[in-house]
Each structure stands twice: as C-alpha cells, then as structure tokens.
Design a protein around this motif. Sequence first.
Motif, PDB file in Angstrom:
ATOM      1  N   UNK A 296     -26.997  27.473  27.591  1.00 44.18           N
ATOM      2  CA  UNK A 296     -27.434  27.519  26.198  1.00 44.18           C
ATOM      3  C   UNK A 296     -28.675  26.637  26.078  1.00 44.18           C
ATOM      4  N   UNK A 297     -29.761  27.236  25.622  1.00 45.71           N
ATOM      5  CA  UNK A 297     -31.049  26.540  25.538  1.00 45.71           C
ATOM      6  C   UNK A 297     -31.068  25.596  24.337  1.00 45.71           C
ATOM      7  N   UNK A 298     -31.220  24.316  24.622  1.00 42.85           N
ATOM      8  CA  UNK A 298     -31.230  23.302  23.567  1.00 42.85           C
ATOM      9  C   UNK A 298     -32.351  22.304  23.821  1.00 42.85           C
ATOM     10  N   UNK A 299     -32.606  21.499  22.825  1.00 43.49           N
ATOM     11  CA  UNK A 299     -33.445  20.316  22.986  1.00 43.49           C
ATOM     12  C   UNK A 299     -32.898  19.250  22.053  1.00 43.49           C
ATOM     13  N   UNK A 300     -33.301  18.001  22.308  1.00 37.44           N
ATOM     14  CA  UNK A 300     -32.784  16.875  21.532  1.00 37.44           C
ATOM     15  C   UNK A 300     -33.896  16.160  20.781  1.00 37.44           C
ATOM     16  N   UNK A 301     -33.522  15.610  19.655  1.00 38.24           N
ATOM     17  CA  UNK A 301     -34.405  14.717  18.921  1.00 38.24           C
ATOM     18  C   UNK A 301     -33.692  13.379  18.778  1.00 38.24           C
ATOM     19  N   UNK A 302     -34.459  12.336  18.678  1.00 41.98           N
ATOM     20  CA  UNK A 302     -33.924  10.981  18.516  1.00 41.98           C
ATOM     21  C   UNK A 302     -34.198  10.497  17.095  1.00 41.98           C
TER      22      UNK A 302
END
Length: 121
Positions: free
Chosen positions: A28-34
């Motif tokens: 599952x293609x994801x990305x993160x933010x802080x």
Amino acid sequence: MATLLFHLGNVPDEEAEEVRRLLDEHAIATYETRAGFWGLGVAAIWLRDETQREQARALIDAYQRELGERMRDEQASLAARGEAPTLWRRLKHRPIRTLLLALLVAGVLAVSLLPFLWLHG
C-alpha cells in the motif's frame, strides 16, 4: 489525491512501526508527515492511491482490534498476578510524586472553581 489514513500523534513508536510494516507488506503506497518542531503540522500516514483506501482501512482496523485484544489480555494477566498498576501501588512505589500530582490536581480544581463559588456566595 492523498488521503489521511492514520494519525501518529500520541502513538507509541512500536505501534507506528507495526502499522508501517503492515502497509508495506500489502504494497500500500503511503507517505508520512511529521508535526514539526513546534507541533503545528499533522503527524500522520497518508495514502497515495485512493483506490487502496478500503483495503488499507480494513488492514488497520483488523490490526487495531488485534492490538486491543492483546492489551486487554496483558492487562488481565497483570491483574491476575496482582501486578496491575493501581493508585495504591503507585502511591507505595512513588509516594512523593503521587502526592504532588494530587496536590496539583487539587490546586487546579481550586483555581477553576473558586471564582464560581465567590459569585454564588
């Protein structure tokens, strides 16, 4: 368009890592933010592809149900052994800290309620 999938605020590192691993295992293609230095941003895992939303949500929901069961079992095990954290155990092991916290709570309540009591009286 990116979709918010999982908030990371106040999430233990182990849980966040397990969620990341679960999503990676299912491609599952994801990305993160802080949240950033001042905490003004959103610490979260975002979904890149909207078509994977139902699958990702189902995986996370199943994981959280399993985690809840695991935590309840662990709590029950601690309670059965007499090791579950209670107010009296905390007071016994850290009496000064517990009493200072109780005084702090009483002080906050007093400061919050005194104006109303003065208005009433």
